[in-house]
Design a protein around this motif. Sequence first.
Motif, short mmCIF file in Angstrom:
data_model
loop_
_atom_site.label_atom_id
_atom_site.label_comp_id
_atom_site.label_asym_id
_atom_site.label_seq_id
_atom_site.Cartn_x
_atom_site.Cartn_y
_atom_site.Cartn_z
N UNK A 46 8.28 12.03 -0.35
CA UNK A 46 6.91 11.97 0.18
C UNK A 46 6.90 11.90 1.71
N UNK A 47 7.96 11.34 2.28
CA UNK A 47 8.01 11.22 3.73
C UNK A 47 7.41 9.93 4.24
N UNK A 48 7.58 8.85 3.47
CA UNK A 48 7.15 7.53 3.92
C UNK A 48 8.38 6.63 4.03
N UNK A 49 8.21 5.49 4.70
CA UNK A 49 9.36 4.63 4.96
C UNK A 49 9.73 3.76 3.75
N UNK A 170 -2.26 20.14 4.90
CA UNK A 170 -1.91 20.36 6.31
C UNK A 170 -0.45 20.02 6.59
N UNK A 171 0.40 20.36 5.64
CA UNK A 171 1.83 20.14 5.82
C UNK A 171 2.33 18.75 5.53
N UNK A 172 1.43 17.84 5.14
CA UNK A 172 1.81 16.47 4.83
C UNK A 172 1.69 16.24 3.32
N UNK A 173 2.63 15.49 2.77
CA UNK A 173 2.70 15.32 1.33
C UNK A 173 1.67 14.35 0.80
N UNK A 174 1.16 14.63 -0.39
CA UNK A 174 0.32 13.66 -1.09
C UNK A 174 1.11 12.36 -1.24
N UNK A 175 0.42 11.25 -0.99
CA UNK A 175 1.08 9.95 -1.01
C UNK A 175 1.45 9.45 0.37
N UNK A 179 -3.16 3.87 4.77
CA UNK A 179 -2.30 2.70 5.00
C UNK A 179 -1.30 2.55 3.87
N UNK A 180 -1.71 2.92 2.66
CA UNK A 180 -0.82 2.90 1.52
C UNK A 180 -1.32 3.91 0.50
N UNK A 181 -0.48 4.19 -0.49
CA UNK A 181 -0.83 5.18 -1.52
C UNK A 181 -0.21 4.76 -2.84
N UNK A 198 4.14 3.86 -8.46
CA UNK A 198 4.83 3.57 -7.20
C UNK A 198 3.79 3.29 -6.13
N UNK A 199 4.05 2.27 -5.34
CA UNK A 199 3.26 1.97 -4.15
C UNK A 199 4.04 2.45 -2.94
N UNK A 200 3.39 3.20 -2.07
CA UNK A 200 4.03 3.81 -0.90
C UNK A 200 3.34 3.34 0.38
N UNK A 201 4.13 3.12 1.42
CA UNK A 201 3.55 2.75 2.71
C UNK A 201 4.62 2.80 3.80
N UNK A 202 4.18 3.03 5.02
CA UNK A 202 5.06 2.88 6.18
C UNK A 202 5.11 1.43 6.66
N UNK A 203 4.26 0.59 6.12
CA UNK A 203 4.13 -0.80 6.54
C UNK A 203 5.08 -1.68 5.71
N UNK A 204 6.17 -2.11 6.32
CA UNK A 204 7.17 -2.88 5.58
C UNK A 204 6.61 -4.22 5.13
N UNK A 205 5.75 -4.85 5.93
CA UNK A 205 5.19 -6.14 5.52
C UNK A 205 4.30 -5.99 4.30
N UNK A 206 3.53 -4.90 4.25
CA UNK A 206 2.69 -4.65 3.07
C UNK A 206 3.55 -4.52 1.82
N UNK A 207 4.62 -3.71 1.91
CA UNK A 207 5.49 -3.49 0.76
C UNK A 207 6.21 -4.78 0.37
N UNK A 208 6.69 -5.52 1.34
CA UNK A 208 7.41 -6.77 1.02
C UNK A 208 6.50 -7.77 0.31
N UNK A 209 5.24 -7.89 0.78
CA UNK A 209 4.33 -8.83 0.13
C UNK A 209 3.95 -8.33 -1.27
N UNK A 210 3.77 -7.02 -1.41
CA UNK A 210 3.47 -6.46 -2.73
C UNK A 210 4.64 -6.68 -3.68
N UNK A 211 5.86 -6.55 -3.17
CA UNK A 211 7.05 -6.78 -4.00
C UNK A 211 7.08 -8.23 -4.49
#
Length: 381
Positions: A46-49, A170-175, A179-181, A198-211
């Motif tokens: 997807x191209x997210x972190x 526009x050349x960017x992947x769904x997801x 802020x998140x997908x 799957x929860x996707x985001x470039x925000x590491x704090x968001x993902x860590x808290x969701x985990x």
Amino acid sequence: MSRIFLSRAHVTEVEERLVLEALRSGWVAPLGPMVDRFESEIADRVGVRHALALSSGTAALHLALLAEGAGPGKVVVLPSMTFAATANAVLYTGAEPVFVDSSAGDANVDVDLLVSAVDTLLAEGRDIACVLAVDLFGRCLDYSRLLPELEIRGVPLVEDAAEALGASHAGEAAGSFGHSAALSFNGNKIMTTSGGGMLLSDDVELINHARYLSTQARQPVPWYEHTEMGFNYRMSNILAALGVGQLSRLDDMIRRRRQHRERYAAELADLPGVRLLGGGLPEDASNDNCWLTCLVIDGVGTSADAVVAELGKHEIEARHLWKPMHLQPLYSSARAFLTGASETLFAHGVTLPSGSELSNTDIDRVISALTGILKGRVEAA
């Protein structure tokens, strides 16, 4: 006569080998190396972190909304035409869903109407937690128009890409928008883990808290200690192995579904009053994952109900488009900004068998039955 299904899971020896590998590894309970691998490979695709493998797409939506502060006294703006899970995730948080009607062209949310709804709510002093956008039937909505408008207004975006893995805008992947997908790997999706998301985001704090929340909000101490409510939302290692195999075949499965779309477009083009939702020719579907091919049948003297029923007599599974949320008994009292477009699409829209496991003979059978049904209606009209 064998039944032709709408969108069955397409599993091969590739997935069987990986699931067996996971079983033999001893990592049978939730989490394990296949989960880590699946998260990494989806994030790369997807191209997210960051990516977090969960038990369902609904769980991903729930955690995404919590991250935006959705809760009592807050509003979440979302399309009316969507699967119930999108709206139900809003209710899980205690926030108020506000629905917006569709664009007639592809059934995705009417961007202009959505922006107008946001402006109206802000003018009323409502606290908007986020806009929850949905990519319907495998096609991204027009984020090039929507995102700048939301950024001006300071309203965050959460993307429900449950149906759209492999699509792009526009050349960017769904997801990758917002802020998140959230992605879904339910059994009928473009690829599956049987159940999962799957929860996707470039925000590491968001993902860590969701985990943290997704594992019952267990505190990092040697005993089970909990200071807030958590959820049992994590994906199992075995299901992740299935996902790794499916992801390795995703492009081939999309290619096959696109071939079905092109056949439908070519063979049904001359039928009066019939169009493919969102276009259907190859150039129209180039950014679409072609998860489900949908017809809009108007002015042919018939309805979605009749066509679905008639195809059923031929042992062909077809379905209506999503029934708009503002027509659902559960959400009948919810606020909605409407044009009537989604109601018209629901009355006249039909989803056709689209699975990557379908043969050319299967598609021939669908086209023959559908052509006979629609031509008969025209002649009788």
